[in-house]
Design an enzyme around this catalytic site. Structure first.
Site, PDB file in Angstrom:
ATOM      1  N   GLY A 391      -1.317  -0.763  -0.525  1.00 11.71           N
ATOM      2  CA  GLY A 391      -1.646   0.645  -0.708  1.00 11.71           C
ATOM      3  C   GLY A 391      -2.783   0.884  -1.663  1.00 11.71           C
ATOM      4  O   GLY A 391      -3.288   1.995  -1.751  1.00 11.71           O
ATOM      5  N   VAL A 392      -3.204  -0.139  -2.405  1.00 11.48           N
ATOM      6  CA  VAL A 392      -4.325  -0.124  -3.368  1.00 11.48           C
ATOM      7  C   VAL A 392      -4.315   1.119  -4.259  1.00 11.48           C
ATOM      8  O   VAL A 392      -5.367   1.637  -4.634  1.00 11.48           O
ATOM      9  CB  VAL A 392      -5.696  -0.291  -2.668  1.00 11.48           C
ATOM     10  CG1 VAL A 392      -5.773  -1.623  -1.944  1.00 11.48           C
ATOM     11  CG2 VAL A 392      -5.994   0.843  -1.701  1.00 11.48           C
ATOM     12  N   CYS A 393      -3.132   1.620  -4.597  1.00 12.92           N
ATOM     13  CA  CYS A 393      -2.969   2.757  -5.512  1.00 12.92           C
ATOM     14  C   CYS A 393      -3.767   3.982  -5.072  1.00 12.92           C
ATOM     15  O   CYS A 393      -4.379   4.663  -5.890  1.00 12.92           O
ATOM     16  CB  CYS A 393      -3.349   2.361  -6.939  1.00 12.92           C
ATOM     17  SG  CYS A 393      -2.192   1.209  -7.705  1.00 12.92           S
ATOM     18  N   SER A 394      -3.783   4.225  -3.756  1.00 16.88           N
ATOM     19  CA  SER A 394      -4.482   5.394  -3.222  1.00 16.88           C
ATOM     20  C   SER A 394      -3.554   6.111  -2.242  1.00 16.88           C
ATOM     21  O   SER A 394      -3.752   6.042  -1.028  1.00 16.88           O
ATOM     22  CB  SER A 394      -5.777   4.967  -2.522  1.00 16.88           C
ATOM     23  OG  SER A 394      -6.485   6.097  -2.048  1.00 16.88           O
TER      24      SER A 394
END
Length: 837
Positions: A391-394
């Site tokens: 999710g790459v913190c997005s």
């Protein structure tokens, strides 16, 4: 200067300055820290030759620290072209800490604040909504509507509260850049009587490879957060840059720490006087990390020496990202379908500046089905490809790109998806992305090697023709029989195995073979059970079951410091006095499950394992007969390619398809059996014919054959002497077998991970056999080898051992039931494999 220009000098100094990148492909600039050798050498020299002290003291070393901190602060402001008369810089632990400081100031305002954030914001920025009276997430159209005069907030929700608008200068998910002028445009449309609007700009991603210019007339953000490590590689610090006109936001901040106040009155009267000279003095609570701040000075000098200006880095990384985008876009399967679905915009315009050097994508097979992120990552790790998946913190950006609705994200969470990583069960949409981030030290070689990697493992170069596929083609004699070649138990999870000597009958229990995976090593800090994927040296811990002495003796086959014992004896007895009974109330984790086990009190025992593998750990026991968190259930199941009704369409292709379906009706009947600390099932079995065929593929590609031990099977089955070998992977179609007089039910193929790449003799990691398995045994999106099984209790008409079933090396093995239901008679001569391709 042209925007796309490759800096060939990077190749000449990378190996010297970044030795950690030897033989690696580095595409994770945004998520990892890279320290150049000259920077660390210079900083180490300064730390060993100059004495620095706490800057809050009056001593000479302390005042020297204070002076250096002021110099670094000024130098950083100049680096970002920020006029010190207009901006102040506050050192923080990271960009997230800077966001939290802003939130702390906003919530202390008399009417609090309402919050609007762009959908490309990092999770750390999204979290600011929890302190706001009301919040709204805006896409590009929403921001433009606001700039056109349409209030995004409900009238009742805003009132007289201040407004905070937050957005990212560059998306860390797909590299898209957003106008730095948004803040000024919002200020321009603000009516004098309306609540004050302030802007928080996250430049952590943008500033890593592009010049941040706070002097630009269109730049008007009030708060700017960034990560210094993402720019310079070291130290691990962040910065909050505050426009002086917005300093009043922090005037009502309640908390104060050491060094931020002039006077503190305690007792009956409680009062304090904050420092008033500068904002950073009031916000930098406690002792500053002065050594780290001083390191910034060395980092900036080294950065300029190696890379020149930020404009040169921007040109270099733009060139590489364009090459990567084009390369991924051009990959095609044999049927013409694209391999990659790219979410980032391809930078085609030589002067284009609306996309940063971030390329995010997902991979499809020839049929258009998504490839699982977990399977991609396993191969990437083995091939030393450093990039990020998930999710790459997005959260909002990811949901928008993947068209994930809230109910789908909640469903994914319930199915085991965490932070965008797939669980292998959901197939209609990806749950995360693959992200490559190019940095100053990235090279053409990184891009070309990564493209070759994707082509090698994920491009279908031939068009698959559906047909009847089973095990490897071959015919066998009706008299062909099988036998048990080896029996191995693994008393301590993830440690070496104990081979059962020939002639010794070994008990088979409901949870598996006796003494198999009854112990584990537990990390003292996290409670996580240790495994060879992270600690491959565990393979050097050799257990011996000495029943005459009633002990489990564990030897360490690696080198040990002088004076350290090379073995330890652990009583086989389950005597309660051996254990810390309070540990039953302490949760540990095994394969993602929370369990309760019994930890040993003996410092001799725990110290032996700690010193052997170099990890603070303790030995714990998980004996049979527990309840609740003291017991576990089998998770193995038949996979899609093993089900009879799917046999016509199954293909042993190296390319993933849809994940395994739910268990068939027959598999759903009854409750799953108990297991101890094994991953999925009571017993794991492999066949020598399958190992031999796999090794032929490995050697054909120029690799070295692997030992059967890397698969860590409990039972190895081979063809009886003088008999024709069975086709490889025949076990995929077996349903029930007999070993000696005892029946076993096969539960499904065993999904494999990189742990098979640990040499069980040396404890060293390598790429095989997983790389070859991924090309030859990646079925339905996962890599399989071997099969799970459990003992099947005899029926009322069948005889059973008074003391329980036992097996031994040399026992005859009979396949009773295959996918086509053959060989109803339990005789070896009925075991005839019918295979067509």
């Amino acid at each position: 200067m042209a925007r796309f220009q490759y800096n060939s000098a990077v190749e000449t100094f990378r190996d010297q300055e970044y030795p950690m990148l030897q033989d690696s492909v580095y595409l994770d600039h945004a998520g990892s820290t890279l320290c150049s050798k000259s920077l660390m050498d210079g900083f180490a020299k300064e730390m060993t030759s100059v004495l620095y002290g706490n800057p809050h003291s009056g001593s000479w070393p302390s005042q020297h620290s204070a002076s250096r901190i002021d110099q670094v602060r000024t130098r950083l402001l100049n680096f970002f072209k920020a006029d010190p008369d207009q901006y102040d810089l506050v050192f923080v632990a990271n960009a997230t800490a800077g966001v939290k400081l802003v939130v702390e100031g906003m919530r202390s305002l008399p009417q609090g604040y309402v919050f609007a954030y762009h959908q490309a914001c990092h999770t750390s920025v999204v979290g600011a909504r929890e302190e706001a009276h009301h919040s709204v997430c805006l896409d590009n159209a929403g921001v433009q509507s606001w700039l056109s005069g349409e209030n995004p907030f409900k009238p009742a929700s805003s009132g007289t509260a201040a407004i905070l608008f937050a957005y990212s200068a560059q998306s860390h998910m797909d590299g898209r850049r957003y106008p730095l002028s948004w803040a000024k445009e919002l200020k321009d449309i603000q009516a004098p009587s309306s609540p004050r609007t302030l802007t928080l700009l996250d430049v952590a991603c943008l500033s890593a490879t592009s010049q941040l210019d706070l002097s630009h007339p269109q730049f008007a953000a009030d708060f700017v957060v960034l990560s210094l490590y993402k720019i310079f590689g070291f130290p691990d610090l962040g910065a909050l840059i505050v426009r002086r006109s917005a300093e009043s936001v922090f005037s009502r901040r309640k908390y104060f720490g050491g060094g931020t106040v002039d006077v503190v009155v305690c007792g009956d009267e409680q009062w304090h006087s904050p420092k008033s000279d500068s904002l950073h003095e009031r916000l930098e609570d406690g002792t500053l990390p002065f050594h780290s701040i001083i390191a910034v000075d060395a980092a900036m000098s080294t950065h300029r020496k190696l890379f020149g200006s930020m404009d040169q880095i921007s040109s270099h990384t733009a060139y590489l990202s364009r090459e990567l985008c084009h390369g991924l876009h051009d990959l095609r399967h044999a049927n013409g379908n694209p391999v990659c679905h790219i979410y980032s915009k391809t930078p085609d315009d030589e002067e284009s500046t609306d996309t940063g050097p971030v390329v995010s994508f997902n991979i499809r097979d020839g049929r258009g089905l998504w490839i699982g992120l977990v399977e991609f990552e396993k191969l990437a790790i083995l091939k030393k490809m450093h990039l990020r998946i998930g999710g790459v913190c997005s959260p909002a950006g990811l949901a928008s790109a993947l068209d994930l609705q809230p109910w789908e994200m909640k469903r994914n969470l319930s199915a085991g998806v965490r932070c965008g990583e797939d669980s292998g069960r959901l197939t209609d949409k990806p749950t995360g992305i693959i992200r490559a981030s190019l940095g100053a030290m990235s090279t053409k070689s990184d891009v070309s090697q990564f493209l070759s990697f994707v082509k090698e493992f994920f491009v279908e170069e031939t068009v698959a023709i559906p047909g009847r596929i089973g095990p490897t083609v071959g015919t066998i004699s009706a008299a062909s029989t099988l036998q048990v070649k080896a029996i191995t138990v693994y008393p301590i999870k993830s440690c070496s195995g104990y081979a059962i000597p020939p002639g010794v009958r070994w008990e088979v229990r409901p949870e598996g073979l006796a003494w198999d995976r009854e112990w584990c090593l537990v990390h003292r800090g996290s409670g996580q059970a240790l495994n060879q994927k992270r600690y491959p040296q565990m393979a050097l811990l050799q257990p011996l079951l000495l029943f005459e002495d009633d002990v489990l003796r564990v030897k360490y086959r690696g080198s040990t410091p002088d004076g350290k014992p090379t073995y330890v004896d652990i009583p086989l007895s389950n005597d309660p006095s051996l254990f810390d009974m309070d540990f039953r109330q302490t949760s540990s984790r095994v394969c993602g499950e929370t369990i309760s086990a019994q930890s040993y009190l003996s410092e001799e025992v725990n110290g032996f394992f700690t010193s052997s593998i170099g990890v603070s750990c303790m030995l714990a026991r998980f004996p049979a007969g527990g309840r609740g968190a003291s017991t576990r259930l089998s998770k193995a199941r038949m996979q899609k390619h093993q089900r009879t009704e799917d046999a016509q369409s199954w293909q042993p292709s190296p390319f993933p398809g849809v994940p395994s379906p739910p268990d068939s009706d027959s598999e759903q009947q009854g409750q799953p059996g108990k297991i101890l600390l094994s991953n999925e099932s009571p017993i794991l079995m492999i066949c020598t014919s399958s190992v031999e065929t796999l090794n032929q593929s490995i050697e054909k590609a120029g690799g070295s054959a692997v030992e059967e031990s890397v698969f860590r099977a409990n039972i190895v089955i081979e063809t009886s002497p003088g008999q024709q070998s069975r086709p490889a992977y025949s076990e995929d179609m077996w349903r029930r077998i007999r070993i000696g007089r005892h029946g076993f039910k096969l539960l499904g193929a065993c999904q494999r991970c990189q742990m098979v790449c640990v040499d069980q003799t040396t404890g060293q990691r390598r790429q095989e056999p997983f790389v070859t398995l991924a090309k030859t045994r990646r079925l339905n999106g996962k890599v399989y080898f071997g099969t799970h099984m459990r003992h099947e209790p005899p029926g009322q008409s069948e005889a059973s051992d008074a003391l329980g079933p036992t097996i031994q090396v040399g026992d005859v093995v009979v396949v009773e039931d295959e996918a086509e239901g053959r060989c109803a008679e339990r005789r070896p001569e009925c075991d005839i494999l019918r295979n067509t391709q």
